[in-house]
Design a protein around this motif. Structure first.
Motif, PDB file in Angstrom:
ATOM      1  N   LEU A   1     -12.986 -79.216  97.545  1.00 56.65           N
ATOM      2  CA  LEU A   1     -14.090 -78.288  97.631  1.00 56.65           C
ATOM      3  C   LEU A   1     -15.031 -79.303  95.949  1.00 56.65           C
ATOM      4  CD1 LEU A   1     -14.828 -75.063  97.128  1.00 56.65           C
ATOM      5  CD2 LEU A   1     -13.520 -75.044  95.290  1.00 56.65           C
TER       6      LEU A   1
ATOM      7  N   GLU B   1     -17.079 -71.657 101.925  1.00 53.04           N
ATOM      8  CA  GLU B   1     -16.114 -70.566 101.611  1.00 53.04           C
ATOM      9  C   GLU B   1     -14.844 -70.813 102.624  1.00 53.04           C
ATOM     10  OE1 GLU B   1     -16.693 -67.940 100.188  1.00 53.04           O
ATOM     11  OE2 GLU B   1     -18.354 -68.862  98.973  1.00 53.04           O
TER      12      GLU B   1
ATOM     13  N   LYS C   1     -12.586 -72.324 100.822  1.00 51.99           N
ATOM     14  CA  LYS C   1     -12.281 -71.774  98.954  1.00 51.99           C
ATOM     15  C   LYS C   1     -10.803 -70.244  99.793  1.00 51.99           C
ATOM     16  CE  LYS C   1     -16.011 -71.086  96.678  1.00 51.99           C
ATOM     17  NZ  LYS C   1     -17.917 -70.603  96.005  1.00 51.99           N
TER      18      LYS C   1
END
Ligand SMILES: [Zn+2]
Length: 326
Positions: free
Chosen positions: A52, A66, A69
């Motif tokens: 990330l 996304e 995550k």
């Protein structure tokens, strides 16, 4: 700062935190040995976290971020339920700091945290023994039945007077703020002035306030030492400056210190400055109002008389009564 007490405090503070973090790591290592799946889940979370961080650069698609995550939150969810199924609390892996204000960093907004200041004061003012006294002397161990219900020649019975003083002391602790009164405990020795001052110190220390408890002679020694030894650039942060800026200063045995012009002046400066800054004080003394006026300069006596709540301790010496009972 060159002060050796400050350096010692810094070393001890860092060692305490490191020890706490080491113990936490040990706890985690033990868990990983017992439940290896937790380790692989945790490694997965760390890898995804790194991914990330690497992807959080301009130009990366939102969709990719996304998806990482959500991968992380799924892994965390798995980790929590695995912990739970093995009988561990869900937050078992999280480090619990000893101080929730600075999270064991020792600083808040660039300023030293209260947890550090309290350790510094404990060392500088040799207050480490205070904690032992305080475990025995606190509001829970305060006994009202040592005080007589007989009025005798007093305006009210010693017991009734003590109830009033105890009530004032408890509200002082409960509502401790800028508007709290300063307290002047006076009367003969052996009536519980020191005991009650200890009770108040303990309660406020427990609430995280910075409290200094010293006899008037020790305070004068500290002021004298700091005046004549520290270099001016240090004076703002020197531990002696806490006499002026701590939340509560308890001056025990006022009147037993050697009175010189220096002491008279410095005592006035200390009390006057704290009054101006709305910093609270408790004075514990055998001196009545008249004796206070006789012993000190008029300006000092009038500052005290005008700004303290006078609470008189009277009755028989309860130390004798305690000795009889024991
Ligand atoms: Zn802290």
């Amino acid at each position: 700062m060159k002060d050796p007490v400050y350096n010692d405090t810094l070393i001890e503070f860092n060692e305490r935190i490191m020890r706490r973090k080491r113990l936490h790591q040990q706890k985690i290592d033990d868990l990983y040995r017992a439940v290896p799946q937790i380790k692989s889940l945790h490694d997965g979370i760390n890898r995804a976290g790194l991914k990330l961080a690497l992807s959080s650069i301009p130009g990366e698609s939102n969709a990719k971020l996304e998806s990482i995550k959500s991968e992380i939150s799924l892994l965390k969810e798995d980790e929590r339920s695995l912990l739970k199924s093995k009988g561990y609390p869900e937050d078992y892996l999280e480090y619990k700091p000893s101080c929730n204000i600075c999270m064991d960093e020792g600083y808040v907004h660039g300023q030293r945290c209260r947890c550090f200041n309290n350790l510094l004061i404990e060392k500088y003012y040799d207050q480490s023994n205070l904690k032992n006294i305080l475990s025995k002397e606190n509001f829970d161990t305060f006994k009202m039945n040592y005080y007589s219900e007989e009025k005798g020649s007093y305006p009210v019975s010693p017991k009734m007077q003590m109830e009033k003083i105890l009530h004032e002391s408890i509200s002082f602790v409960k509502d401790f703020n800028d508007d709290s009164p300063n307290l002047y405990f006076f009367g003969d020795p052996g009536l519980g002035k020191t005991f009650l001052s200890h009770c108040i110190a303990k309660e406020l220390l427990d609430k995280g306030h910075v409290v200094i408890y010293q006899t008037a002679s020790d305070i004068m020694d500290i002021v004298r030492r700091s005046k004549f030894s520290s270099s001016p650039e240090d004076s703002q942060n020197h531990p002696s400056s806490y006499l002026y800026k701590c939340d509560l200063l308890i001056i025990d045995d006022l009147g037993t210190e050697t009175l010189t012009e220096f002491a008279n002046n410095e005592l006035f400066n200390l009390i006057n400055r704290r009054l101006k800054d709305d910093k609270k004080m408790i004075i514990s003394t055998n001196l009545s109002v008249n004796q206070l006026e006789k012993r000190y300069s008029t300006r000092l006596a009038s500052r005290v008389i005008g700004n303290f709540l006078f609470l008189e301790f009277f009755g028989e010496d309860i130390r004798m009564k305690k000795a009889d009972i024991l």
